[in-house]
Design an enzyme around this catalytic site. Structure first.
Site, PDB file in Angstrom:
ATOM      1  N   GLN A  45      63.635  31.644  49.512  1.00  0.00           N
ATOM      2  CA  GLN A  45      64.578  30.976  48.621  1.00  0.00           C
ATOM      3  C   GLN A  45      64.933  31.979  47.527  1.00  0.00           C
ATOM      4  OE1 GLN A  45      63.155  27.679  46.257  1.00  0.00           O
ATOM      5  NE2 GLN A  45      65.202  26.820  45.971  1.00  0.00           N
ATOM      6  N   THR A  92      64.627  21.518  44.335  1.00  0.00           N
ATOM      7  CA  THR A  92      63.810  21.183  45.505  1.00  0.00           C
ATOM      8  C   THR A  92      64.656  20.940  46.744  1.00  0.00           C
ATOM      9  OG1 THR A  92      63.827  18.888  44.733  1.00  0.00           O
ATOM     10  CG2 THR A  92      61.904  20.237  44.159  1.00  0.00           C
ATOM     11  N   ASN A  94      57.728   9.389  40.960  1.00  0.00           N
ATOM     12  CA  ASN A  94      57.768  10.163  42.197  1.00  0.00           C
ATOM     13  C   ASN A  94      56.818  11.350  42.091  1.00  0.00           C
ATOM     14  OD1 ASN A  94      58.701  11.448  44.603  1.00  0.00           O
ATOM     15  ND2 ASN A  94      60.104  12.685  43.356  1.00  0.00           N
ATOM     16  N   ARG A 105      22.644  42.719  47.940  1.00  0.00           N
ATOM     17  CA  ARG A 105      24.013  43.065  48.310  1.00  0.00           C
ATOM     18  C   ARG A 105      24.220  42.842  49.807  1.00  0.00           C
ATOM     19  NH1 ARG A 105      24.714  48.925  45.935  1.00  0.00           N
ATOM     20  NH2 ARG A 105      26.718  48.763  47.038  1.00  0.00           N
ATOM     21  N   HIS A 155       9.339  45.130  41.458  1.00  0.00           N
ATOM     22  CA  HIS A 155       9.912  45.483  40.165  1.00  0.00           C
ATOM     23  C   HIS A 155      10.798  46.727  40.263  1.00  0.00           C
ATOM     24  CE1 HIS A 155       6.192  43.304  38.993  1.00  0.00           C
ATOM     25  NE2 HIS A 155       5.592  44.179  39.769  1.00  0.00           N
ATOM     26  N   TYR A 165      22.133  58.485  49.653  1.00  0.00           N
ATOM     27  CA  TYR A 165      23.477  59.084  49.592  1.00  0.00           C
ATOM     28  C   TYR A 165      23.361  60.549  49.200  1.00  0.00           C
ATOM     29  CZ  TYR A 165      28.430  59.540  48.252  1.00  0.00           C
ATOM     30  OH  TYR A 165      29.747  59.929  48.142  1.00  0.00           O
TER      31      TYR A 165
END
Length: 456
Positions: free
Chosen positions: A76, A82, A169, A333, A363, A387
């Site tokens: 549109q 509407t 309405n 995770r 801990h 890593y």
């Protein structure tokens, strides 16, 4: 009367200027998902064959967020009311199907109400969802003659007498595709707003002698729209209280229902207890007698019987078998798996890590890309160094291993069952079964040591 097929049109082209946001209004979230997705889900549940989404503002953002291939996207380009929005979708309507019109910013509409509305639609006529309000100001009024609905007049176009009507309405309606296309082609914009109102088709149907059947929703909140963040937050609280009430009635003990958020689906066993400010996201399954402490966030997890999650822990995409204990202040995770009786204590983080039966990390530890056997003790301050600056590597620890405090395991590395790692050790090579590994610098004692004196 029901046709064999039904399609749904969802109007979602509004700019939402009162949200003061770059995000299209219908993409603002309620209970963790976009408002319009709630409407799409309700439409799908009613058995819609097609869902036509009328969009305008922020089309690229909408298409990025709403990826369901079943959606038919209808542009549109100009927002002219509407009726104009429905005219853009009309070429997709089949003559022999029902067309249900919904709104992307009315997120709490229920599939039960929509089914009721569809069943009430008269042959050749219109099913219309209406409500009665103590203060109907600003809404289109339902005009009746001898009890029959004959039209809708918008507030700005209403006479003083019509403004006294309290039946309004909601904008939600259903009609036959062939009839709807005919009525849409006859719309004009001769009104105070200069827009094409879909509500004008009510008078057209009445003039043709077709019946308009008004149906009321079970709850007023089902038809409340969102124009600003205040309204969105109000609907959020209504929705959350409804979910909390359902859980309480199903046997879940929420210690304060007003401070609980469900942003997905929760299945549960018996005697589950959740403390205040718990947030459940995605798909979560809780076993029997699970306890969730205050302030926890649980997302896409399976938690086994008799497990306990202590306060302020965050669990995501993880699986816990029975009798696990977590936290407080722990983080699991995605990809974390805990076998029966495993323990993850305070300030411990797991990522793609498996902790075997009865193993403990009590801990201040990080365990990433790790496969840890049963009966293992992970000392405080232990880190799997997974890593290398470019790639992730795995640490494998066998059964009954003792890892002393402040240990670094530089992956890839394997520690065989029964091994003992002394506190403060950096492990860079594989460890054989039942070995003791220690890499600390030899302790020295210097008598009479004089500390440096601060210069004034």
């Amino acid at each position: 009367m029901l046709n064999s097929a039904m399609s749904v049109v969802i109007l979602a082209a509004g700019k939402g200027t009162r949200m003061y946001s770059d995000l299209p209004k219908v993409l603002h979230k309620l209970a963790g998902k976009p408002m319009v997705q709630h409407v799409i889900d309700a439409a799908m549940t009613t058995g819609a064959q097609h869902v036509h989404l009328v969009y305008g503002h922020g089309g690229d953002l909408l298409k990025h967020e709403l990826t369901d291939p079943a959606l038919n996207w209808v542009l549109q380009a100009e927002q002219l009311g509407t009726g104009h929005a429905m005219q853009q979708a009309a070429p997709h309507f089949a003559d022999d199907e029902d067309i249900l019109m919904l709104y992307g910013d009315v997120p709490l509409i229920s599939s039960q109400t929509l089914v009721h509305l569809r069943e009430a639609k008269p042959q050749g006529g219109i099913g219309l969802l209406t409500v009665k309000l103590d203060d109907p100001a600003g809404y289109g009024r339902i005009v009746r003659e001898k009890g029959a609905v004959v039209g809708i007049v918008e507030h700005k176009d209403a006479s003083e007498a019509q403004r006294q009507i309290n039946e309004i309405n909601t904008g939600i309606l259903i009609a036959n595709g062939k009839d709807l296309k005919r009525w849409l082609s006859q719309l004009n914009n001769n009104n105070a707003q200069g827009e094409f109102y879909i509500t004008d088709i009510i008078a057209m149907a009445s003039a043709e002698g077709q019946r308009v059947e008004a149906v009321h929703p079970e709850r007023l909140s089902e038809v409340e729209g969102v124009n600003n963040r205040l309204q969105l937050s109000a609907l959020e609280r209504i929705y959350q209280r409804e979910q909390a009430d359902k859980l309480l009635l199903a046997g879940v003990m929420l210690l304060d229902p007003a401070r609980f958020d469900l942003r997905g689906e929760l299945t549960h066993g018996r005697d589950v207890v959740m403390d205040v400010n718990v947030v459940v996201e995605g798909n979560v399954k809780l076993g029997n007698r699970v306890k969730i402490g205050a302030g926890c966030v649980i997302k896409n997890c399976i938690i086994g019987d008799d497990s306990e999650i202590s306060p302020y822990s965050v669990l995501e995409d993880s699986v816990l078998e029975a009798q696990c204990t977590i936290g407080p202040f722990a983080r699991l995770r995605p990809g974390s798996e805990l076998a029966e009786g495993a323990h993850v204590g305070n300030f411990v983080e797991l990522k793609k890590a498996r902790l075997g039966k009865g193993s403990k990390a009590g801990h201040l530890s990080y365990l990433g890309d790790a496969d840890i056997g049963s009966g293992v003790n992970i000392g405080a301050g232990t880190i799997t160094c997974n890593y290398d600056g470019a790639n992730k590597h795995k640490t494998v620890i066998g059964d009954d291993v003792f890892v002393g405090s402040d240990t670094q395991l530089v992956a890839p590395v394997n520690v065989a069952s029964g091994a003992t790692i002394g506190a403060g050790t950096t492990v860079t090579r594989d460890v054989a079964e039942n070995e003791l590994v220690i890499s600390r610098v030899k302790q020295r004692h210097i008598s009479g040591w004089q500390r440096p004196v601060k210069k004034k």
